[in-house]
Design a protein around this motif. Sequence first.
Motif, mmCIF file in Angstrom:
data_model
loop_
_atom_site.group_PDB
_atom_site.id
_atom_site.type_symbol
_atom_site.label_atom_id
_atom_site.label_comp_id
_atom_site.label_asym_id
_atom_site.label_seq_id
_atom_site.Cartn_x
_atom_site.Cartn_y
_atom_site.Cartn_z
ATOM 1 N N VAL A 241 3.524 -21.785 -4.613
ATOM 2 C CA VAL A 241 2.516 -21.474 -3.530
ATOM 3 C C VAL A 241 2.891 -20.208 -2.732
ATOM 4 C CG1 VAL A 241 1.762 -22.594 -1.206
ATOM 5 C CG2 VAL A 241 1.915 -23.956 -3.049
ATOM 6 N N ARG A 242 4.279 -20.138 -2.532
ATOM 7 C CA ARG A 242 4.719 -18.812 -1.870
ATOM 8 C C ARG A 242 4.203 -17.570 -2.545
ATOM 9 N NH1 ARG A 242 7.877 -19.082 2.164
ATOM 10 N NH2 ARG A 242 8.859 -21.126 1.687
ATOM 11 N N LYS A 243 4.333 -17.618 -3.986
ATOM 12 C CA LYS A 243 4.152 -16.563 -4.861
ATOM 13 C C LYS A 243 2.461 -16.306 -4.829
ATOM 14 C CE LYS A 243 6.129 -15.861 -9.012
ATOM 15 N NZ LYS A 243 6.368 -15.888 -10.495
ATOM 16 N N ALA A 244 1.732 -17.388 -4.909
ATOM 17 C CA ALA A 244 0.462 -17.182 -4.835
ATOM 18 C C ALA A 244 0.067 -16.691 -3.520
ATOM 19 C CB ALA A 244 -0.116 -18.447 -5.111
ATOM 20 N N ALA A 245 0.426 -17.204 -2.340
ATOM 21 C CA ALA A 245 0.103 -16.578 -1.149
ATOM 22 C C ALA A 245 0.332 -15.050 -0.971
ATOM 23 C CB ALA A 245 0.623 -17.426 0.133
ATOM 24 N N GLU A 246 1.319 -14.940 -1.295
ATOM 25 C CA GLU A 246 1.874 -13.371 -1.031
ATOM 26 C C GLU A 246 1.261 -12.579 -1.952
ATOM 27 O OE1 GLU A 246 4.007 -9.889 0.191
ATOM 28 O OE2 GLU A 246 3.525 -11.850 1.016
ATOM 29 N N PHE A 247 0.983 -12.932 -3.279
ATOM 30 C CA PHE A 247 0.118 -12.117 -4.057
ATOM 31 C C PHE A 247 -1.189 -11.827 -3.790
ATOM 32 C CE2 PHE A 247 -2.856 -11.533 -7.801
ATOM 33 C CZ PHE A 247 -2.194 -10.517 -8.531
ATOM 34 N N ILE A 248 -1.884 -12.773 -2.832
ATOM 35 C CA ILE A 248 -3.418 -12.887 -2.445
ATOM 36 C C ILE A 248 -3.132 -11.804 -1.300
ATOM 37 C CG2 ILE A 248 -5.161 -13.851 -1.112
ATOM 38 C CD1 ILE A 248 -4.374 -16.472 -3.111
ATOM 39 N N ARG A 249 -2.410 -11.962 -0.342
ATOM 40 C CA ARG A 249 -2.151 -10.980 0.792
ATOM 41 C C ARG A 249 -2.106 -9.545 0.327
ATOM 42 N NH1 ARG A 249 1.643 -8.195 3.805
ATOM 43 N NH2 ARG A 249 3.057 -8.419 2.326
ATOM 44 N N ILE A 250 -1.347 -9.132 -0.700
ATOM 45 C CA ILE A 250 -1.155 -7.729 -0.914
ATOM 46 C C ILE A 250 -2.386 -7.219 -1.815
ATOM 47 C CG2 ILE A 250 1.270 -7.682 -1.033
ATOM 48 C CD1 ILE A 250 1.193 -7.924 -4.130
ATOM 49 N N CYS A 251 -3.088 -8.243 -2.476
ATOM 50 C CA CYS A 251 -4.543 -7.889 -3.041
ATOM 51 C C CYS A 251 -5.544 -7.480 -2.180
ATOM 52 C CB CYS A 251 -4.728 -9.095 -3.904
ATOM 53 S SG CYS A 251 -4.002 -9.114 -5.673
ATOM 54 N N ILE A 252 -5.487 -8.386 -0.855
ATOM 55 C CA ILE A 252 -6.306 -8.143 0.040
ATOM 56 C C ILE A 252 -6.261 -6.884 0.762
ATOM 57 C CG2 ILE A 252 -7.137 -8.876 2.437
ATOM 58 C CD1 ILE A 252 -6.911 -11.715 1.534
ATOM 59 N N ILE A 253 -5.028 -6.578 1.032
ATOM 60 C CA ILE A 253 -4.549 -5.183 1.757
ATOM 61 C C ILE A 253 -5.108 -4.080 0.812
ATOM 62 C CG2 ILE A 253 -2.759 -3.562 2.201
ATOM 63 C CD1 ILE A 253 -1.149 -6.245 3.026
ATOM 64 N N SER A 254 -4.929 -4.065 -0.672
ATOM 65 C CA SER A 254 -5.136 -3.239 -1.668
ATOM 66 C C SER A 254 -7.056 -3.069 -1.642
ATOM 67 C CB SER A 254 -4.921 -3.631 -2.913
ATOM 68 O OG SER A 254 -3.440 -3.211 -3.067
ATOM 69 N N SER A 255 -7.499 -4.062 -1.468
ATOM 70 C CA SER A 255 -9.062 -4.148 -1.396
ATOM 71 C C SER A 255 -9.597 -3.609 -0.189
ATOM 72 C CB SER A 255 -9.474 -5.621 -1.637
ATOM 73 O OG SER A 255 -9.213 -6.187 -2.802
ATOM 74 N N ILE A 256 -9.047 -3.699 0.878
ATOM 75 C CA ILE A 256 -9.406 -3.062 2.171
ATOM 76 C C ILE A 256 -9.216 -1.452 2.252
ATOM 77 C CG2 ILE A 256 -8.852 -2.766 4.728
ATOM 78 C CD1 ILE A 256 -8.235 -5.960 4.661
ATOM 79 N N GLU A 257 -8.169 -1.220 1.475
ATOM 80 C CA GLU A 257 -7.773 0.083 1.484
ATOM 81 C C GLU A 257 -8.775 0.977 0.381
ATOM 82 O OE1 GLU A 257 -3.787 0.159 -0.090
ATOM 83 O OE2 GLU A 257 -2.790 0.053 1.882
#
Length: 277
Positions: A241-257
């Motif tokens: 769950v920790r891996k999944a949550a962190e992966f999604i967080r960095i993907c959202i940041i990239s998508s905003i950028e």
Amino acid sequence: MESHNNQKKIAVVNDFSGFGRCSITVALPVISAMKVQCCPLPTSILSNHTAFDSFFFDDYTSKMEPYMAEWKKLGLRFEGICTGFLGSKEQIALVKKFLEEFTGDDTMVLADPVMGDYGQPYATYTPEMCNEMKKLVEYADILTPNLTEACILTDTPYKENWEMEEAAQLAEALHQMGADKIVISGIPQGSCLTNLCYEPGQEVKLVSTEKAGPARHGTGDIFSSIIAADVVNGASLEDAVRKAAEFIRICIISSIEREIPMTDGVCFEDHLGELVK
């Protein structure tokens, strides 16, 4: 005799949307990147997901049973089975049949009950369908509802603010319905989103990450795919769950950028390498 079972495999029962980064379209690359073979069983085919103004849709319900029969002929065995959005009570019945036929002693079943969000069931989810989904809960080794779905499944009134003790009670109720382990995802806690991990006989674990931006389409499918593959590979539920949550967080940041439209999901392709570190 030739065997098709010399590599770990996860069967993914979900729709296929050609554009929009959700369902099978994200599960296939994510699970594959984690060195597990992904075997999709489509429930429907869409040009793009239903949040777009228009889309092509082909219901695959009538084709699912003969599709499954061919897998039976091949003698396929799965280390994991991951179920997602289901569009009718007939599909729920077919998924139960699939689980009964393909779940072995060492098969991990992850059920993501994609039923609603923000306190409301999706338009396709009639009371009859909700009742059928409750029957699917007992097949789940891991159940991954959001708060809305946990409330629907347990007939609990939805509200905006939740104490963790209350969310833990929801998880316990889902366990009493037959699910073994439960992850209630995306619980708002100030500037964080918290995932509650329930395992019978253990202390409830909370996995929190800073909110990176608004929720986007397909992140739930990425979340469940990472958890399924990581657990099949031997990780603990909390670590997965920790891996999944962190992966999604960095993907959202990239998508905003990159100024990716909300409908287009997250640009996870930039970060797939992170999943095998």
